[in-house]
Design an enzyme around this catalytic site. Structure first.
Site, PDB file in Angstrom:
ATOM      1  N   SER A   1       1.209  -1.492   0.267  1.00 49.93           N
ATOM      2  CA  SER A   1       0.094  -0.540  -0.007  1.00 49.93           C
ATOM      3  C   SER A   1       0.518   0.866  -0.235  1.00 49.93           C
ATOM      4  CB  SER A   1      -0.843  -0.094   1.476  1.00 49.93           C
ATOM      5  OG  SER A   1      -1.387   1.474   2.206  1.00 49.93           O
TER       6      SER A   1
ATOM      7  N   TYR B   1      -1.634  -1.340  10.804  1.00 53.34           N
ATOM      8  CA  TYR B   1      -2.335  -1.489  10.006  1.00 53.34           C
ATOM      9  C   TYR B   1      -1.176  -1.773   9.145  1.00 53.34           C
ATOM     10  CZ  TYR B   1      -3.593  -2.516   5.090  1.00 53.34           C
ATOM     11  OH  TYR B   1      -3.574  -1.663   3.293  1.00 53.34           O
TER      12      TYR B   1
ATOM     13  N   LYS C   1       1.963  -3.957   6.412  1.00 55.14           N
ATOM     14  CA  LYS C   1       2.683  -3.963   5.652  1.00 55.14           C
ATOM     15  C   LYS C   1       4.145  -3.726   5.134  1.00 55.14           C
ATOM     16  CE  LYS C   1      -1.499  -4.653   3.385  1.00 55.14           C
ATOM     17  NZ  LYS C   1      -1.571  -6.015   3.221  1.00 55.14           N
TER      18      LYS C   1
HETATM   19  P1  NAD Z   1     -10.860  -7.313   0.803  1.00 57.12           P
HETATM   20  O1  NAD Z   1     -10.979  -7.223   2.768  1.00 57.12           O
HETATM   21  O2  NAD Z   1     -12.629  -6.699   0.018  1.00 57.12           O
HETATM   22  O3  NAD Z   1     -10.323  -8.540   0.717  1.00 57.12           O
HETATM   23  C1  NAD Z   1     -10.007  -9.348   1.101  1.00 57.12           C
HETATM   24  C2  NAD Z   1     -10.039 -10.404   1.646  1.00 57.12           C
HETATM   25  O4  NAD Z   1      -9.671 -11.438   2.456  1.00 57.12           O
HETATM   26  C3  NAD Z   1     -11.862 -10.827   2.098  1.00 57.12           C
HETATM   27  O5  NAD Z   1     -12.200 -11.518   1.436  1.00 57.12           O
HETATM   28  C4  NAD Z   1     -11.632 -11.783   2.982  1.00 57.12           C
HETATM   29  O6  NAD Z   1     -12.368 -12.921   3.586  1.00 57.12           O
HETATM   30  C5  NAD Z   1      -9.919 -12.228   3.357  1.00 57.12           C
HETATM   31  N1  NAD Z   1      -9.831 -12.688   3.768  1.00 57.12           N
HETATM   32  C6  NAD Z   1      -9.381 -11.844   5.197  1.00 57.12           C
HETATM   33  N2  NAD Z   1      -8.071 -12.335   6.238  1.00 57.12           N
HETATM   34  C7  NAD Z   1      -8.126 -13.754   5.691  1.00 57.12           C
HETATM   35  C8  NAD Z   1      -7.166 -15.092   5.591  1.00 57.12           C
HETATM   36  N3  NAD Z   1      -7.133 -14.928   7.215  1.00 57.12           N
HETATM   37  N4  NAD Z   1      -7.894 -16.175   5.888  1.00 57.12           N
HETATM   38  C9  NAD Z   1      -8.693 -16.596   4.355  1.00 57.12           C
HETATM   39  N5  NAD Z   1      -9.081 -15.074   3.996  1.00 57.12           N
HETATM   40  C10 NAD Z   1      -8.905 -14.206   4.186  1.00 57.12           C
HETATM   41  O7  NAD Z   1     -10.645  -6.352   1.125  1.00 57.12           O
HETATM   42  P2  NAD Z   1      -9.073  -5.341  -0.609  1.00 57.12           P
HETATM   43  O8  NAD Z   1      -9.797  -3.696  -0.453  1.00 57.12           O
HETATM   44  O9  NAD Z   1     -10.310  -6.369  -1.567  1.00 57.12           O
HETATM   45  O10 NAD Z   1      -7.239  -5.437  -0.112  1.00 57.12           O
HETATM   46  C11 NAD Z   1      -6.986  -6.300  -1.111  1.00 57.12           C
HETATM   47  C12 NAD Z   1      -5.614  -6.385  -0.454  1.00 57.12           C
HETATM   48  O11 NAD Z   1      -5.015  -5.326  -0.474  1.00 57.12           O
HETATM   49  C13 NAD Z   1      -5.260  -6.694   0.912  1.00 57.12           C
HETATM   50  O12 NAD Z   1      -4.085  -6.815   1.602  1.00 57.12           O
HETATM   51  C14 NAD Z   1      -5.215  -4.476   1.850  1.00 57.12           C
HETATM   52  O13 NAD Z   1      -4.627  -4.507   2.657  1.00 57.12           O
HETATM   53  C15 NAD Z   1      -4.522  -3.723   0.240  1.00 57.12           C
HETATM   54  N6  NAD Z   1      -4.578  -2.789  -0.096  1.00 57.12           N
HETATM   55  C16 NAD Z   1      -6.062  -2.311  -0.295  1.00 57.12           C
HETATM   56  C17 NAD Z   1      -6.562  -0.864  -0.831  1.00 57.12           C
HETATM   57  C18 NAD Z   1      -8.076  -0.963  -0.516  1.00 57.12           C
HETATM   58  O14 NAD Z   1      -8.701   0.644  -0.460  1.00 57.12           O
HETATM   59  N7  NAD Z   1      -8.721  -1.395  -1.286  1.00 57.12           N
HETATM   60  C19 NAD Z   1      -5.057  -0.003  -0.723  1.00 57.12           C
HETATM   61  C20 NAD Z   1      -3.820  -0.985  -0.592  1.00 57.12           C
HETATM   62  C21 NAD Z   1      -3.919  -1.882  -0.055  1.00 57.12           C
HETATM   63  C1  WQD Z   2      -9.808   8.972   0.536  1.00 55.32           C
HETATM   64  C2  WQD Z   2     -10.019  11.201   1.029  1.00 55.32           C
HETATM   65  C3  WQD Z   2     -10.084  11.524   3.332  1.00 55.32           C
HETATM   66  C4  WQD Z   2     -14.104   9.041   3.341  1.00 55.32           C
HETATM   67  C5  WQD Z   2      -6.939   4.194   3.075  1.00 55.32           C
HETATM   68  C6  WQD Z   2      -6.563   3.785   4.139  1.00 55.32           C
HETATM   69  C7  WQD Z   2      -4.845   3.541   2.923  1.00 55.32           C
HETATM   70  C8  WQD Z   2      -5.278   2.461   1.691  1.00 55.32           C
HETATM   71  C9  WQD Z   2      -6.554   3.318   0.960  1.00 55.32           C
HETATM   72  C10 WQD Z   2      -5.210   0.611   2.781  1.00 55.32           C
HETATM   73  C11 WQD Z   2      -9.376  10.921   2.078  1.00 55.32           C
HETATM   74  C12 WQD Z   2     -11.749  11.328   2.582  1.00 55.32           C
HETATM   75  C13 WQD Z   2     -12.857   9.931   3.278  1.00 55.32           C
HETATM   76  C14 WQD Z   2     -15.159  10.208   4.210  1.00 55.32           C
HETATM   77  C15 WQD Z   2     -14.116  12.042   3.650  1.00 55.32           C
HETATM   78  N1  WQD Z   2      -5.670   1.745   2.208  1.00 55.32           N
HETATM   79  N2  WQD Z   2     -12.452  10.997   2.945  1.00 55.32           N
HETATM   80  N3  WQD Z   2     -14.763  11.745   3.924  1.00 55.32           N
HETATM   81  O1  WQD Z   2      -7.462   7.752   3.821  1.00 55.32           O
HETATM   82  O2  WQD Z   2      -6.453   8.034   1.626  1.00 55.32           O
HETATM   83  O3  WQD Z   2      -6.411   5.607   2.708  1.00 55.32           O
HETATM   84  O4  WQD Z   2      -7.099   3.665   2.092  1.00 55.32           O
HETATM   85  O5  WQD Z   2      -3.865   0.538   2.380  1.00 55.32           O
HETATM   86  O6  WQD Z   2      -3.845   2.807   3.671  1.00 55.32           O
HETATM   87  O7  WQD Z   2      -5.820   4.847   5.132  1.00 55.32           O
HETATM   88  O8  WQD Z   2      -8.788   6.536   1.971  1.00 55.32           O
HETATM   89  O9  WQD Z   2     -11.172   6.538   1.313  1.00 55.32           O
HETATM   90  O10 WQD Z   2     -10.737   6.789   3.296  1.00 55.32           O
HETATM   91  O11 WQD Z   2     -10.150   8.646   1.486  1.00 55.32           O
HETATM   92  O12 WQD Z   2     -13.803  13.262   2.960  1.00 55.32           O
HETATM   93  O13 WQD Z   2     -16.110   9.616   4.421  1.00 55.32           O
HETATM   94  O14 WQD Z   2     -11.561  11.236   1.004  1.00 55.32           O
HETATM   95  O15 WQD Z   2      -9.832  12.287   4.195  1.00 55.32           O
HETATM   96  O16 WQD Z   2      -9.092  12.487   1.789  1.00 55.32           O
HETATM   97  P1  WQD Z   2      -7.085   6.814   1.980  1.00 55.32           P
HETATM   98  P2  WQD Z   2     -10.257   6.889   2.519  1.00 55.32           P
END
Ligand code: NAD
Ligand code: WQD
Length: 346
Positions: free
Chosen positions: A126, A151, A155
């Site tokens: 991330s 969290y 990572k």
């Molecule tokens: P998500 O929660 O939708 O998907 C994660 C999936 O993993 C879910 O289906 C959950 O049931 C499964 N899971 C979690 N722990 C498990 C375990 N121990 N065993 C089996 N299954 C398990 O999340 P996402 O948004 O698809 O994110 C996927 C990955 O990307 C994560 O590692 C997250 O940290 C990373 N990531 C997400 C974002 C974002 O904004 N969505 C941003 C950066 C990084």
């Molecule tokens: C986006 C923007 C908020 C909600 C998070 C995690 C990051 C990564 C992605 C996993 C920001 C604003 C949001 C609301 C708002 N995840 N906002 N009102 O914070 O960039 O990142 O998700 O790795 O680690 O921190 O994403 O979608 O929460 O926010 O104004 O109700 O929207 O302040 O500027 P963020 P977000």
């Protein structure tokens, strides 16, 4: 030769879209998920989109006996490891749960990969590892900063663990993809982001508000040092992000003892107000919103340099924020039609 790819967390938001793209490129995805943050109905959506029944192993990635069995039965050539807990705020309240799930699942996976001679890994990292960047856009040379949440720390720890395992000449070849902000849904509206609780991310909160499930969106501050005063992020369509995983698997083919990390974003920053205005335009809805105070821990602005992405994977994103918001809205409308209750609505 088998092109079996284990997709941990493949029923989740990014994982499910990646499964579609893997199938489109001739890979055979095998989902491993315990549905702790997803719904079984995702499997139906995948079948409807792809016309194929995707193999599912239901279980916990921290369970080594289970994971060993999955690998023995499927003999995968690679793994995409999505499974993790991902809510920043919750991780502050439940650090042990986050360290356990996110770190132990990776350790178990690497042990099983080594024991069963599986050598390719794509890891979900991330942009959170960069903290508050000194310079924009953020390149892969930009320093990482001490994580402010458990969290984020999982990572950073995970990237270090993977790097150390590669350095130990284990034969592992791995890439950590540092995602920026994924948004949007599949264009069919059959899969998308399905928050099981009140969404903390911007776009699901926007679509739920427009759908009448929430009263109003609060914009967390408009007094930042940005053109319109609201935070800036690099929002990437989830389909583009999914494609980046397939490109990375292709790139890893034939490599040994190799580790790298790559930013996956669009290279373009968009403000919260721009998201709101664009959403109103594509959905033809007036969004009820108010300006609130800053959310603790928010970075003022961050967007990716995509030079490395382009150079290494020979690829760049193709879709727009506008298209992503249209797809997210279409998905939300479908959820409402199906009266799906798992949206943090009690
Ligand atoms: P998500 O929660 O939708 O998907 C994660 C999936 O993993 C879910 O289906 C959950 O049931 C499964 N899971 C979690 N722990 C498990 C375990 N121990 N065993 C089996 N299954 C398990 O999340 P996402 O948004 O698809 O994110 C996927 C990955 O990307 C994560 O590692 C997250 O940290 C990373 N990531 C997400 C974002 C974002 O904004 N969505 C941003 C950066 C990084
Ligand atoms: C986006 C923007 C908020 C909600 C998070 C995690 C990051 C990564 C992605 C996993 C920001 C604003 C949001 C609301 C708002 N995840 N906002 N009102 O914070 O960039 O990142 O998700 O790795 O680690 O921190 O994403 O979608 O929460 O926010 O104004 O109700 O929207 O302040 O500027 P963020 P977000």
């Amino acid at each position: 030769m088998s092109k079996n790819i284990i997709v941990t967390g493949g029923a989740g938001y990014i994982g499910s879209h990646t499964v579609v793209e893997l199938l489109a490129q001739g890979y055979n995805p095998i989902i491993v998920d315990n549905f702790c943050n997803s719904e079984k109905s995702v499997m139906d959506g995948l079948e409807e989109i792809t016309g194929k029944q995707v193999t599912l192993f239901e279980g916990d990635c921290t369970d080594k006996a289970f994971m060993s069995q999955v690998f023995s039965e499927t003999n995968p050539i690679g793994v995409i490891h999505f499974a993790a807990y991902k809510a920043v705020g919750e991780s502050v309240e439940k650090p042990l749960a986050y360290y356990h799930n996110n770190v132990v699942s990776l350790l178990v996976l690497l042990e099983v990969m080594q024991e069963q001679n599986c050598k390719q890994l794509v890891f979900s990292s991330s942009c959170t590892v960069y903290g508050t960047p000194q310079k924009l856009p953020v390149t892969e040379q930009s320093p990482t900063q001490k994580a402010i949440s458990p969290y984020g720390n999982t990572k950073q720890i995970a990237e270090d663990i993977i790097k150390d395992q590669v350095a130990a000449n284990s034969g592992l070849s791995a890439v950590a993809l540092r995602y920026f902000n994924p948004i949007g849904a599949h264009s069919t509206g059959l899969i998308g982001e399905l928050p099981l609780d009140i969404p903390s991310n911007l776009v699901p909160f926007v679509t739920q508000t427009a759908a009448g499930l929430r009263n109003e969106l609060t914009i967390f501050g408009n007094d930042y040092n940005t053109p319109d005063g609201t935070n800036i992020r690099d929002y990437i369509h989830v389909i583009d992000l999914a494609k980046a995983h397939v490109k990375t698997l292709d790139y890893l083919t034939g490599k040994s003892n190799f580790y790298d990390f790559i930013n996956v974003g669009t290279g373009k920053g968009t403000s919260v107000l721009e998201i709101v205005n664009t959403f109103e335009k594509v959905s033809n809805q007036k969004l009820n919103y108010t300006i609130g105070t800053r959310r603790p821990g928010d970075v003022e602005q961050i967007y990716a340099s995509v030079d490395k992405l382009k150079k290494v994977l020979n690829w760049q994103t193709e879709l727009t924020v506008e298209g992503a918001l249209r797809d997210a809205w279409n998905w939300q409308l479908n959820l409402n039609r199906k009266d799906i209750k798992t949206q943090g609505i009690s």
